[in-house]
Design a protein around this motif. Sequence first.
Motif, short mmCIF file in Angstrom:
data_model
loop_
_atom_site.label_atom_id
_atom_site.label_comp_id
_atom_site.label_asym_id
_atom_site.label_seq_id
_atom_site.Cartn_x
_atom_site.Cartn_y
_atom_site.Cartn_z
N ARG A 56 0.83 -1.20 0.00
CA ARG A 56 0.00 0.00 0.00
C ARG A 56 0.87 1.25 0.00
NH1 ARG A 56 -3.51 2.11 5.09
NH2 ARG A 56 -4.33 3.99 4.15
N ARG A 57 0.51 2.22 -0.81
CA ARG A 57 1.23 3.50 -0.84
C ARG A 57 0.30 4.57 -0.26
NH1 ARG A 57 2.60 2.27 -6.62
NH2 ARG A 57 1.76 4.30 -7.20
N ARG A 58 0.71 5.12 0.87
CA ARG A 58 -0.15 6.07 1.59
C ARG A 58 -0.23 7.42 0.88
NH1 ARG A 58 -1.94 4.69 6.54
NH2 ARG A 58 -1.10 2.78 7.46
N VAL A 59 -1.38 8.04 0.99
CA VAL A 59 -1.63 9.34 0.39
C VAL A 59 -1.83 10.37 1.50
CG1 VAL A 59 -3.20 10.69 -1.05
CG2 VAL A 59 -2.73 8.30 -1.61
N PRO A 60 -1.12 11.50 1.47
CA PRO A 60 -1.37 12.54 2.47
C PRO A 60 -2.83 12.98 2.45
CG PRO A 60 0.64 13.01 1.25
CD PRO A 60 -0.04 11.86 0.55
N LEU A 88 -11.52 9.61 -9.28
CA LEU A 88 -10.57 9.00 -8.35
C LEU A 88 -10.65 7.49 -8.50
CD1 LEU A 88 -11.08 11.20 -5.17
CD2 LEU A 88 -8.93 10.92 -6.42
N VAL A 89 -9.49 6.83 -8.54
CA VAL A 89 -9.42 5.39 -8.77
C VAL A 89 -8.58 4.75 -7.68
CG1 VAL A 89 -8.67 3.56 -10.35
CG2 VAL A 89 -9.62 5.70 -11.27
N ASN A 90 -9.08 3.69 -7.05
CA ASN A 90 -8.27 2.91 -6.11
C ASN A 90 -7.96 1.58 -6.77
OD1 ASN A 90 -7.98 0.81 -3.70
ND2 ASN A 90 -7.46 2.85 -2.94
N TYR A 91 -6.67 1.34 -7.03
CA TYR A 91 -6.25 0.14 -7.75
C TYR A 91 -5.08 -0.49 -7.02
CZ TYR A 91 -4.43 -2.76 -11.56
OH TYR A 91 -3.97 -3.81 -12.32
N ARG A 92 -5.25 -1.76 -6.63
CA ARG A 92 -4.22 -2.49 -5.91
C ARG A 92 -3.69 -1.69 -4.71
NH1 ARG A 92 -0.74 -6.08 -10.35
NH2 ARG A 92 -2.56 -7.07 -11.28
N ASN A 93 -4.64 -1.18 -3.93
CA ASN A 93 -4.34 -0.47 -2.67
C ASN A 93 -3.65 0.88 -2.87
OD1 ASN A 93 -5.27 -2.75 -1.13
ND2 ASN A 93 -3.34 -3.76 -1.66
N THR A 94 -3.73 1.42 -4.07
CA THR A 94 -3.12 2.73 -4.36
C THR A 94 -4.15 3.64 -5.00
OG1 THR A 94 -0.93 1.73 -4.65
CG2 THR A 94 -1.28 3.90 -5.63
N TRP A 95 -4.15 4.91 -4.61
CA TRP A 95 -5.09 5.88 -5.16
C TRP A 95 -4.48 6.61 -6.36
CZ3 TRP A 95 -10.10 6.31 -4.17
CH2 TRP A 95 -10.61 5.80 -2.97
N TYR A 96 -5.31 6.80 -7.39
CA TYR A 96 -4.91 7.54 -8.59
C TYR A 96 -5.98 8.59 -8.91
CZ TYR A 96 -1.71 3.61 -9.37
OH TYR A 96 -0.73 2.66 -9.24
N LEU A 97 -5.54 9.63 -9.59
CA LEU A 97 -6.45 10.66 -10.09
C LEU A 97 -6.43 10.63 -11.61
CD1 LEU A 97 -8.21 13.26 -9.61
CD2 LEU A 97 -6.08 14.56 -9.92
N ASP A 98 -7.59 10.42 -12.21
CA ASP A 98 -7.72 10.57 -13.65
C ASP A 98 -8.11 12.02 -13.92
OD1 ASP A 98 -7.20 7.91 -13.95
OD2 ASP A 98 -9.27 7.30 -14.31
N ALA A 99 -7.36 12.69 -14.77
CA ALA A 99 -7.59 14.12 -14.98
C ALA A 99 -7.23 14.51 -16.41
CB ALA A 99 -6.76 14.94 -13.99
N TRP A 100 -7.85 15.61 -16.85
CA TRP A 100 -7.46 16.21 -18.12
C TRP A 100 -6.28 17.13 -17.84
CZ3 TRP A 100 -8.85 15.49 -23.13
CH2 TRP A 100 -8.34 16.42 -24.06
N CYS A 101 -5.13 16.84 -18.46
CA CYS A 101 -3.93 17.65 -18.25
C CYS A 101 -3.91 18.75 -19.31
CB CYS A 101 -2.68 16.78 -18.35
SG CYS A 101 -1.14 17.72 -18.18
N HIS A 102 -3.97 19.99 -18.87
CA HIS A 102 -4.02 21.11 -19.82
C HIS A 102 -2.66 21.39 -20.45
CE1 HIS A 102 -8.18 22.22 -18.82
NE2 HIS A 102 -7.86 21.83 -17.60
N ALA A 103 -1.57 20.91 -19.83
CA ALA A 103 -0.25 21.09 -20.42
C ALA A 103 -0.05 20.17 -21.62
CB ALA A 103 0.83 20.83 -19.37
N SER A 104 -0.47 18.91 -21.48
CA SER A 104 -0.30 17.95 -22.57
C SER A 104 -1.56 17.81 -23.42
CB SER A 104 0.09 16.58 -22.00
OG SER A 104 -0.86 16.15 -21.05
N ASP A 105 -2.64 18.49 -23.02
CA ASP A 105 -3.90 18.50 -23.76
C ASP A 105 -4.43 17.07 -23.97
OD1 ASP A 105 -5.99 19.91 -24.95
OD2 ASP A 105 -5.19 19.61 -26.96
N GLY A 106 -4.55 16.34 -22.86
CA GLY A 106 -5.07 14.98 -22.94
C GLY A 106 -5.33 14.41 -21.56
N LEU A 107 -5.96 13.23 -21.53
CA LEU A 107 -6.24 12.56 -20.27
C LEU A 107 -4.98 11.89 -19.75
CD1 LEU A 107 -9.70 10.96 -21.14
CD2 LEU A 107 -9.30 12.71 -19.38
N ARG A 108 -4.77 12.02 -18.44
CA ARG A 108 -3.62 11.40 -17.80
C ARG A 108 -4.06 10.80 -16.46
NH1 ARG A 108 -2.28 12.10 -22.18
NH2 ARG A 108 -0.39 13.09 -23.04
#
Length: 325
Positions: free
Chosen positions: A138-142, A181-201
């Motif tokens: 598990r990777r903890r998130v502040p 927000l996605v929890n996958y294999r005990n780790t949290w991820y954020l799916d977001a539109w990145c305005h710098a790369s102009d795409g989903l990341r």
Amino acid sequence: MDRTERFYKIELLLRSRGCVSFETLREELDVSRATLKRDLQYLRDRLSAPIVYDRFDNGYRFEAGSAKSRQELPGIWFSEQEIHALLTMHQLLAGLDDDGVLSRHLQPMMDKLQGMLGADESEARELMRRVKLISTARRRVPSRHFELLGSALVQRRRVWLRYFKRSDRSVSVREVSPQRLVNYRNTWYLDAWCHASDGLRRFALDAVQEAKALEARARQVAVKDLEAELDAGYGIYGGRGAKLKWATLRFGSEAAQWVSHEEWHAEQKARWLADGRYELQVPYSDPTELAMDILRHGDSVEVVGDKALVASIAERLRRAARLYA
């Protein structure tokens, strides 16, 4: 239907209709009179459900004014999937707030989940001790980052991020529109539109070094577009806009006894071979995570057909073997 389903339906009928006759209950459940009598007796005597017979209306209802009549029936008959879901939610919430920042927001939800797990507080605590979910790596998130990103997601606001990219050990500054927000294999991820790369990341929350909420409105992306872009391939690296390829994996007869019961991907294809081996096909775009899962099976699996993936796995095995030469 089994007894668990009947209990749920009895509760639903009494809550939705108020007072229900014995014959109506029997017809709705499609059971004998004796079975229905046993079910009602069990709910009242063993699970303390406040079900009473109303002579005036000639039917059964929840006792008026009872505190228990406003609660869900105890969770002692929950199915395997429901117990896993409830305990997973409880553990995710309990483990999220390391520094107390979210306590004021999470406590009502924690109380609700605990109430669903048992008839009283002591029973809920006992159930949580008797059913254990083991999480690894598990990777903890502040908490401050989770709260900020969660609020921005709900309020549809953009966020400024300072993000550490592990693959090349670089730090970048980005403006993003949170989508999921996605929890996958005990780790949290954020799916977001990145305005710098102009795409989903997809961003690992534990790699966020700093986050600030912005006043600008977030760009809206439809869920179906999120799924098509980020979920189509294998694992957490499932999308990234790359063309999907299919990996064919053949597992030895011994490993097949376990792998044949696993779901590696929602769209996977599988079949048993005549010699007892098990063939599994999964879609992928980025081989990183797929390669890790292949390698953990060692000499029990063979990759066939995909020359690039075969070469990559072979090279990693050679490097690993040299460490133990």
